[in-house]
Design a protein around this motif. Structure first.
Motif, PDB file in Angstrom:
ATOM      1  N   VAL A 184      24.931 -17.089 122.531  1.00 36.52           N
ATOM      2  CA  VAL A 184      24.865 -16.413 121.235  1.00 36.52           C
ATOM      3  C   VAL A 184      26.089 -16.829 120.419  1.00 36.52           C
ATOM      4  N   HIS A 185      25.866 -17.296 119.206  1.00 37.45           N
ATOM      5  CA  HIS A 185      26.987 -17.743 118.382  1.00 37.45           C
ATOM      6  C   HIS A 185      26.738 -17.392 116.918  1.00 37.45           C
ATOM      7  N   CYS A 186      27.838 -17.295 116.170  1.00 35.69           N
ATOM      8  CA  CYS A 186      27.769 -16.982 114.743  1.00 35.69           C
ATOM      9  C   CYS A 186      28.911 -17.703 114.033  1.00 35.69           C
ATOM     10  N   PHE A 187      28.735 -17.912 112.742  1.00 36.28           N
ATOM     11  CA  PHE A 187      29.744 -18.583 111.924  1.00 36.28           C
ATOM     12  C   PHE A 187      30.382 -17.535 111.021  1.00 36.28           C
ATOM     13  N   LEU A 188      31.700 -17.388 111.151  1.00 36.00           N
ATOM     14  CA  LEU A 188      32.433 -16.290 110.523  1.00 36.00           C
ATOM     15  C   LEU A 188      33.151 -16.755 109.259  1.00 36.00           C
ATOM     16  N   PRO A 189      33.558 -15.813 108.402  1.00 41.20           N
ATOM     17  CA  PRO A 189      34.346 -16.176 107.213  1.00 41.20           C
ATOM     18  C   PRO A 189      35.573 -16.997 107.605  1.00 41.20           C
ATOM     19  N   GLY A 190      35.869 -17.991 106.768  1.00 44.11           N
ATOM     20  CA  GLY A 190      36.947 -18.914 107.102  1.00 44.11           C
ATOM     21  C   GLY A 190      36.422 -20.224 107.647  1.00 44.11           C
ATOM     22  N   THR A 191      35.093 -20.372 107.629  1.00 44.78           N
ATOM     23  CA  THR A 191      34.444 -21.595 108.113  1.00 44.78           C
ATOM     24  C   THR A 191      33.959 -22.412 106.926  1.00 44.78           C
ATOM     25  N   GLU A 192      34.284 -23.709 106.925  1.00 43.62           N
ATOM     26  CA  GLU A 192      33.906 -24.553 105.779  1.00 43.62           C
ATOM     27  C   GLU A 192      33.607 -25.969 106.227  1.00 43.62           C
ATOM     28  N   HIS A 193      32.681 -26.597 105.526  1.00 41.92           N
ATOM     29  CA  HIS A 193      32.354 -28.023 105.680  1.00 41.92           C
ATOM     30  C   HIS A 193      32.203 -28.441 107.137  1.00 41.92           C
ATOM     31  N   LEU A 194      31.049 -28.131 107.677  1.00 40.69           N
ATOM     32  CA  LEU A 194      30.725 -28.531 109.042  1.00 40.69           C
ATOM     33  C   LEU A 194      29.617 -29.576 109.037  1.00 40.69           C
ATOM     34  N   THR A 195      29.616 -30.418 110.053  1.00 34.73           N
ATOM     35  CA  THR A 195      28.447 -31.230 110.359  1.00 34.73           C
ATOM     36  C   THR A 195      27.904 -30.710 111.683  1.00 34.73           C
ATOM     37  N   ILE A 196      26.647 -30.329 111.691  1.00 35.15           N
ATOM     38  CA  ILE A 196      26.019 -29.769 112.881  1.00 35.15           C
ATOM     39  C   ILE A 196      24.883 -30.688 113.314  1.00 35.15           C
ATOM     40  N   ILE A 197      24.914 -31.075 114.576  1.00 36.54           N
ATOM     41  CA  ILE A 197      23.830 -31.878 115.140  1.00 36.54           C
ATOM     42  C   ILE A 197      23.176 -31.073 116.257  1.00 36.54           C
ATOM     43  N   LEU A 198      21.889 -30.817 116.092  1.00 37.78           N
ATOM     44  CA  LEU A 198      21.095 -30.124 117.106  1.00 37.78           C
ATOM     45  C   LEU A 198      20.218 -31.143 117.820  1.00 37.78           C
ATOM     46  N   PHE A 199      20.131 -31.037 119.129  1.00 38.37           N
ATOM     47  CA  PHE A 199      19.232 -31.946 119.845  1.00 38.37           C
ATOM     48  C   PHE A 199      18.694 -31.280 121.094  1.00 38.37           C
ATOM     49  N   ARG A 200      17.523 -31.748 121.503  1.00 35.99           N
ATOM     50  CA  ARG A 200      16.837 -31.197 122.669  1.00 35.99           C
ATOM     51  C   ARG A 200      17.110 -32.065 123.894  1.00 35.99           C
ATOM     52  N   LEU A 201      17.361 -31.407 125.015  1.00 37.30           N
ATOM     53  CA  LEU A 201      17.702 -32.141 126.225  1.00 37.30           C
ATOM     54  C   LEU A 201      16.505 -32.868 126.835  1.00 37.30           C
ATOM     55  N   GLU A 202      15.279 -32.505 126.420  1.00 33.74           N
ATOM     56  CA  GLU A 202      14.137 -33.257 126.925  1.00 33.74           C
ATOM     57  C   GLU A 202      14.274 -34.741 126.601  1.00 33.74           C
ATOM     58  N   LEU A 203      14.957 -35.027 125.498  1.00 35.77           N
ATOM     59  CA  LEU A 203      15.173 -36.414 125.095  1.00 35.77           C
ATOM     60  C   LEU A 203      15.855 -37.206 126.200  1.00 35.77           C
ATOM     61  N   LEU A 204      16.695 -36.540 126.973  1.00 32.26           N
ATOM     62  CA  LEU A 204      17.511 -37.217 127.973  1.00 32.26           C
ATOM     63  C   LEU A 204      16.921 -37.139 129.361  1.00 32.26           C
ATOM     64  N   THR A 205      15.767 -36.538 129.506  1.00 28.64           N
ATOM     65  CA  THR A 205      15.199 -36.330 130.840  1.00 28.64           C
ATOM     66  C   THR A 205      13.784 -36.855 130.901  1.00 28.64           C
ATOM     67  N   GLY A 206      13.631 -38.134 130.617  1.00 23.92           N
ATOM     68  CA  GLY A 206      12.318 -38.756 130.711  1.00 23.92           C
ATOM     69  C   GLY A 206      11.944 -39.028 132.150  1.00 23.92           C
ATOM     70  N   SER A 207      10.799 -39.669 132.354  1.00 21.87           N
ATOM     71  CA  SER A 207      10.298 -39.925 133.703  1.00 21.87           C
ATOM     72  C   SER A 207      11.217 -40.835 134.500  1.00 21.87           C
ATOM     73  N   PHE A 208      12.056 -41.604 133.821  1.00 21.56           N
ATOM     74  CA  PHE A 208      12.953 -42.532 134.512  1.00 21.56           C
ATOM     75  C   PHE A 208      14.232 -41.858 134.996  1.00 21.56           C
ATOM     76  N   THR A 209      14.480 -40.616 134.612  1.00 19.23           N
ATOM     77  CA  THR A 209      15.725 -39.931 134.920  1.00 19.23           C
ATOM     78  C   THR A 209      15.746 -39.461 136.364  1.00 19.23           C
ATOM     79  N   THR A 210      16.850 -39.736 137.073  1.00 15.83           N
ATOM     80  CA  THR A 210      16.973 -39.340 138.468  1.00 15.83           C
ATOM     81  C   THR A 210      17.471 -37.904 138.570  1.00 15.83           C
ATOM     82  N   GLU A 211      17.331 -37.327 139.754  1.00 13.14           N
ATOM     83  CA  GLU A 211      17.797 -35.967 139.991  1.00 13.14           C
ATOM     84  C   GLU A 211      19.312 -35.876 139.803  1.00 13.14           C
TER      85      GLU A 211
END
Length: 299
Positions: free
Chosen positions: A76-103
């Motif tokens: 759980v996270h929130c952005f509080l007063p005093g926060t300015e000019h962010l770059t946020i990148i969201l990504f899903r981990l399924e991208l990194l766990t294809g059929s070729f991925t080992t345990e």
């Protein structure tokens, strides 16, 4: 510094990804405040402005220009007063766990993304990290042919950098102590998964179906279930199937094959193998032994 994100309403934020693409880039303005929320994507936050104050679970991360905050899925996270000019990148981990991925590779990713981490701007790897982030942003902005492939490629580069580099980091122990921030969310997750498995155990359940049912990624379902129960989801499911089949062996006249198929197993060989694993005998031996005991007791 502490912040009470647990005492205010939080919400599950969905719908981040557009057109099924597993990366989203967000730029914030001069002042950016956002209520407490959580989601099942990894969130990478780069501070471009002078400072940022980001509440994660019950603590506040005080960040400066150039710092990177890597927020683990479920926190759980929130952005509080005093926060300015962010770059946020969201990504899903399924991208990194294809059929070729080992345990082993899945375990490495699990360790990397199992805690919320601050990567200070003065670390040795920061310049490369920032460069990969900038490349993702540039490709998204320009949208030249093949830009989405290159965005994915740079994301892989970024993840590999984090995996291979022992980056000096500051971490909030309270933020990394468990999934999703509260035991109640863990219980809610476990209850939802177990209810689904117990209702559909006789069907050929696939992991994708469980993940879709509870609106989590396959990666997170596997990781969190193992963390809570100490066994994999499929181990739990197959053990439950075996337990349910024991009753059928004792009180129904179905053949061993019919019982195997009726309890979610593809064939009698896999059923026999797993049954012997949990009972030290075959289904036929179990039926013969315990039916005899039941008959004697009933007489």
């Amino acid at each position: 510094m502490e912040v009470d994100t647990m005492g205010v309403p939080t919400f599950l934020e969905t719908g981040h990804m557009q057109e099924g693409f597993p990366i989203r880039v967000i730029h914030t303005g001069n002042q950016f405040n956002y209520a407490a929320h959580w989601h099942d994507e990894v969130e990478l936050v780069l501070v471009n402005g002078k400072s940022a104050r980001i509440g994660v679970n019950d603590h506040v991360c005080e960040l400066e220009k150039g710092d990177v905050l890597l927020i683990k899925p479920g926190d759980v996270h929130c952005f509080l007063p005093g926060t300015e000019h962010l770059t946020i990148i969201l990504f899903r981990l399924e991208l990194l766990t294809g059929s070729f991925t080992t345990e082993a590779e899945i375990q490495d990713l699990g360790q990397l993304f199992n805690k919320t981490t601050v990567i200070p701007s003065n670390t040795g790897s920061q310049s490369n990290l920032t460069q990969y982030i900038d490349d993702i942003i540039t490709e998204k902005k320009n949208q030249k042919p093949g830009y989405r492939w290159l965005m994915v490629s740079r994301l892989y580069d970024l993840i590999i950098l984090l995996l291979r580099t022992k980056v000096p980091v500051t971490t909030d122990e309270s933020s990394s102590s468990g999934w999703a921030c509260t035991s109640s969310k863990k219980f809610e997750f476990l209850e939802s998964v177990c209810e689904y498995l117990e209702e559909h155990y006789a069907e050929p359940i696939k992991l994708e179906q469980v993940a879709e049912h509870i609106k989590f990624s396959k990666f997170h379902v596997c990781k969190l279930f193992k963390e809570i129960k100490g066994v994999t989801l499929m181990e739990y499911l197959n053990h439950f199937r075996i337990i349910k089949s024991e009753w059928a062996l004792l009180f129904r006249q179905d053949t061993i094959l019919e019982i195997a198929i009726g309890h979610g197993f593809n064939n009698v060989n896999s059923y026999n193998r797993l049954f012997k694993k949990y009972n030290d005998c075959t289904p036929s031996e179990f039926r013969k032994k315990h039916r005899t005991n039941i008959t004697k007791y009933g007489g």
